[in-house]
Design an enzyme around this catalytic site. Structure first.
Site, PDB file in Angstrom:
ATOM      1  N   GLU A  79      47.415  -5.970  15.951  1.00 16.20           N
ATOM      2  CA  GLU A  79      47.057  -5.432  14.851  1.00 16.20           C
ATOM      3  C   GLU A  79      47.247  -6.352  13.843  1.00 16.20           C
ATOM      4  OE1 GLU A  79      46.775  -0.925  15.268  1.00 16.20           O
ATOM      5  OE2 GLU A  79      48.726  -1.470  14.617  1.00 16.20           O
TER       6      GLU A  79
HETATM    7  C1  TNX Z   1      48.490   1.688  17.204  1.00 16.48           C
HETATM    8  S1  TNX Z   1      48.790   0.791  19.664  1.00 16.48           S
HETATM    9  C2  TNX Z   1      49.475   0.894  17.183  1.00 16.48           C
HETATM   10  C3  TNX Z   1      50.779   1.647  16.393  1.00 16.48           C
HETATM   11  C4  TNX Z   1      50.727   2.943  15.883  1.00 16.48           C
HETATM   12  C5  TNX Z   1      49.996   3.825  17.040  1.00 16.48           C
HETATM   13  C6  TNX Z   1      50.073   5.292  16.698  1.00 16.48           C
HETATM   14  C7  TNX Z   1      49.550  -0.458  19.125  1.00 16.48           C
HETATM   15  C8  TNX Z   1      49.664  -1.626  19.676  1.00 16.48           C
HETATM   16  N1  TNX Z   1      49.650  -0.177  17.673  1.00 16.48           N
HETATM   17  O1  TNX Z   1      51.429   0.559  15.495  1.00 16.48           O
HETATM   18  O2  TNX Z   1      52.152   3.483  16.040  1.00 16.48           O
HETATM   19  O3  TNX Z   1      48.760   3.160  16.988  1.00 16.48           O
HETATM   20  O4  TNX Z   1      49.215   6.073  17.430  1.00 16.48           O
END
Ligand code: TNX
Length: 852
Positions: free
Chosen positions: A517
């Protein structure tokens, strides 16, 4: 503090009452309208200036929409600031003010509510005062516009009637049809009679198995009135632990983890191909013991005569635990490791760093925990409050970190249980805690005139004008990867973690680099990154990002550590008709990178990424959000904690996960609309070669909503047991049934058997395990038909108790055994109880006597 505020005639924090509620989600597309009512319970007015109220919210208030004489500004991350505008006037004692605002997306559960309010008077001045207020009271969600995300939201709110319907096919099975060992072994056959562990039974083991033997001894010590002895020489009446490197692996099982467990009238024999196999045999043995032994120590422990031949299907069976967003202390982690061991899970993916916290001590860079593990406001160096952690800097679980000794204890505890701890250092996004800590270090060294040292570990370009916002709304959480000092940082952190492992006597084999992300827009207007890119002949920031991971990989290689990362690390963008489409990066296939593949939200178009990566040649770990994210709410009930961006996730849905054919379970999208079957058939399937590259799977507990310790075990159990079941056992029979109805009946049968195991063996055992696990107790279903009320529960065998007068059921209330005729005016309520008297939320159904 409040005393001084009163002197200055400001209402103190505890005198400010807050109430928040949703007016409607069906408002202007993807927004919702909410009200925040501020009441002054103090005896002095809240003035029209000189204060600001801060709060956290995972839903963003839209600044232009705010009414009520206040302004709401986005500070950073999930922190917002509410301050009086020129129209505020004053808020006299006893008076309320209603603020109405629009928020982004929707708010249908309590988790969506703002939290952790505090007020700051005279901010910036020497006499500034910070006072905690706390969480607002939440107006119950009841109307359709409050519990549906849009008018098209077809996911029904969980009601007692719906639960009753879902549980209709469950039944109390005859004892012999309920498996005794969880996760279910590859094969187990039982004979007549028992062997009893009693006084005089010894645990016989070779020196190589002394760890396994003493763990078994410790476990039994809690169940027996007298301890057992360990012995090296064979004897009659013994539990024998043996190693046999030649032990044949059952078909489809991971050879090194194979074990056999034989119970005959003369004793128990556990043979493992490795010590790890023996450890699994020991867990199976423990599960064969009478559940009652956990509640009351016994003189003798009868074990059924049996032969178990077993091995897991996946070598990798894990749990991802996020301790960065909210801190889980050592005790909590050790309990989780014990739980994992009981269910034969063998990987802890330890999410130790993120925007909101850095929890692992790094000897060379003490600031990382000194600053990066503390959240608070106005009290020295700390990070901003997040997830309602409030202004007090030493308040857990917002603040906190492991000491070196804590971490060593965790590693050793895990190793004794054959659990590998895979640390994650999330970079280059999700890195705000590190960035802030390193910035403070920089400033401190500069102030001391140590300019060279100050530059050593810099992570930001101070002239970076890039504008971006991460998923969690941070505007400054990406490391400047054009700076050589960021690679020095990586090297130092990796080296120190490796040393911490070495000090524990554990080898650090794999490090997870995060990589998820990174917000769009990062690095675009950083003079340093742009100059670096020109120098290197790079034309896009994506190339720069790939360069970062290549350097990270080189650093890890030098330290002889393998590299794992979220799926993003293994993907590249391809231009398809003007749109950027992600695909596996062929250049990385032979790099040894292990992708963790998470984002398969139904309907988002990336459902097949895991299979594409595996088919391309990557060894992957399945992390599918739709079935394996244990931070998602169990069901759509406003009181149920957790996110729901990947759907709601009941225990059954975890059990229904088909690792090799996830499409089996794809029926509806997030809003409950049927999926485009045509699109799904076009998605890539796992090839036979791809199958071999699926190392395994893991559950995930992200930490945003772990605001109090108790909720950790609530979110984990019973779903983690279902993760273990799927990760260990063979493909469920129904995976291969093409006909939907037939498949769904078979699934019902499997679920019934598993649910019986939960209700009759696993959960009652966990009531006493480690002094009691705070698992989620299923809320019963309830139906009223023809003046009779019926109840059922998703864990058959658990006790339900009810009342008819509208009061909450107590441990002394009547036990529900069969449908109950309702006297006129009755208001039945029913709840599920554990063996220790803990209870679920109660269920109730409206009885309309005229509607027979
Ligand atoms: C997505 S899954 C994220 C996390 C959050 C989560 C909450 C991923 C690699 N990143 O930073 O905590 O969703 O469900």
């Amino acid at each position: 503090m409040s005393g001084r505020s009163q002197q200055r005639a400001y209402p103190c924090g505890r005198h400010l009452g807050l109430k928040w509620g949703v007016v409607s989600n069906h408002f202007d597309g993807d927004t919702f309208r909410a009200t925040l009512t501020i009441t002054n319970h103090g005896d002095v007015s809240l003035p029209g200036s000189g204060w600001a109220m801060y709060f956290n919210s995972c839903r963003k208030p839209l600044p232009d929409s705010v009414t009520g004489g206040v302004i709401i500004e986005h500070v950073n991350g999930d922190l917002f600031k509410l301050l009086p505008s020129a129209q505020f006037g004053t808020l006299a004692p006893g008076v309320s003010r209603q603020v109405v605002y629009l928020g982004a997306l929707w708010a249908v559960v309590e988790t969506d509510a703002p939290a952790g309010f505090f007020i700051v008077y005279d901010e910036g001045a020497a006499r500034a005062e910070v006072e905690a207020i706390g969480d607002p009271e939440i107006v119950p969600f009841s109307r359709a516009e409050q519990v549906t995300r849009t008018p098209a939201d077809r996911v029904p709110r969980q009601t007692a009637a719906l639960t009753f319907d879902e549980n209709r096919r469950l039944s109390l099975l005859p004892e012999k049809r309920v498996g005794k060992i969880t996760p279910a072994p590859l094969s187990a056959s039982y004979g007549a009679g028992v062997f009893s562990i009693a006084r005089g039974t010894a645990i016989v083991h070779p020196p190589e198995l002394s760890g396994e033997a003493s763990l078994l001894k410790d476990a039994l010590a809690g169940l027996l009135t007298h301890p057992l002895q360990l012995a090296a020489a064979d004897q009659a009446n013994a539990i024998r632990l043996r190693l046999d490197p030649e032990l044949a692996a059952p078909e489809g099982g991971v050879a090194e983890q194979t074990y056999r467990l034989g119970v005959t009238p003369s004793g128990v024999e556990i043979t493992g191909r490795t010590a790890e196999g023996v450890h699994y045999g020991v867990q199976s043995l423990l599960q064969l013991l009478p559940v009652s032994a956990w509640q009351n120590r016994e003189l003798e422990l009868p074990i059924p005569i049996c032969q178990v031949k077993d091995a897991p299907r996946f070598a990798y069976r894990g749990l991802h635990l996020d301790v960065a967003r909210n801190f889980s202390d050592k005790r909590t982690v050790l309990r989780i490791l014990d739980l994992m061991a009981l269910y034969k899970l063998n990987k802890l993916h330890f999410h130790l760093t993120d925007d909101e916290g850095w929890r692992i001590p790094i000897a060379s860079l003490p600031e990382l925990t000194e600053i990066g593990s503390r959240r608070g406001f106005g009290q020295g160096d700390s990070l901003l409050p997040s997830f309602g952690s409030g202004p007090k800097v030493d308040h857990r679980p917002g603040s906190g970190h492991y000491t070196r000794q804590d971490f060593i204890d965790i590693l050793r505890h895990a190793r004794e249980r054959h659990i590998e701890v895979i640390p994650e250092i999330d970079l280059p996004g999700h890195a705000r805690a590190a960035i802030q800590a390193m910035q403070k270090r920089y400033e401190r060294l500069r102030a001391a005139g140590k300019n060279n040292e100050a530059e050593e570990y810099r992570l930001v370009d101070l002239n970076d004008m890039s504008k971006y916002e991460s998923v969690q709304m941070w505007k400054d959480n990406v490391v400047c990867i054009g700076l050589e000092s960021c690679y020095r940082f990586v090297d130092t952190v990796v080296g120190d973690i490796k040393a911490l492992y070495a000090e524990s006597g554990v080898t650090l084999r794999t490090l997870h680099v995060g990589g998820d992300e990174v917000p769009h827009g990062a690095w675009e207007h950083s003079p340093l990154c742009q100059a670096f890119m020109r120098e290197q002949g790079m034309t896009s920031v994506r190339e720069l990002e790939a360069y970062f991971f290549a350097r990270f990989r080189d650093i890890l290689r030098r330290h002889e550590i393998g590299m794992a990362g979220w799926e993003e690390v293994a993907l590249v963008d391809e231009n398809q008709g003007g749109a950027a489409v992600s695909r596996p990066n062929p250049k990385l296939v032979s790099s040894g990178l292990r992708p963790y593949v998470w984002n398969n939200v139904w309907g988002w178009g990336r459902e097949d990424i895991a299979y594409r990566l595996a088919n391309t040649g990557f060894e992957i770990v399945l992390c599918n959000v739709t079935n394996l994210y244990l931070d998602l709410a169990y069901e759509k009930d406003p009181a149920e904690p957790g996110y729901y961006w990947g759907g709601f996730l009941g225990t059954r849905k975890v059990l229904e996960f088909c690792p090799f054919d996830i499409y089996t379970m794809a029926t509806v999208d997030l809003l409950g609309h049927p999926l485009d079957a045509e699109k799904l058939t076009q998605m890539e399937r796992l090839t036979p070669e791809g199958e071999k590259r699926v190392l395994g799977m893991q559950g995930h507990l992200w930490g945003e909503n772990l605001r109090d310790g108790g909720v950790v075990e609530y979110m984990l159990v019973p779903r983690l047991i279902a993760v273990a079941e799927r990760a260990w056992g063979k493909d469920p029979r129904w995976t291969f049934i093409a006909d939907r109805t037939e498949r769904s009946h078979r699934m019902d049968d499997d679920w019934n058997e598993f649910a019986n195991r939960l209700g009759r063996r696993e959960l009652p055992r966990l009531d006493a395990f480690l002094g009691g696990i705070g698992y989620r107790i299923p809320v019963p279903g309830m139906a009223i038909e023809g003046g009779v009320f019926s109840a059922n529960v998703s864990a058959p065998g658990m006790t339900m108790r009810y009342t008819l007068d509208g009061t909450e059921p107590l441990p002394t209330s009547a036990v529900y055994e069969q449908p109950v005729p309702l006297p006129s005016g009755a208001r039945p309520k029913v709840a599920t109880f554990t063996t220790t008297g803990r209870r679920s939320r109660s269920a109730t159904a409206i009885w309309n006597p005229r509607k027979k």
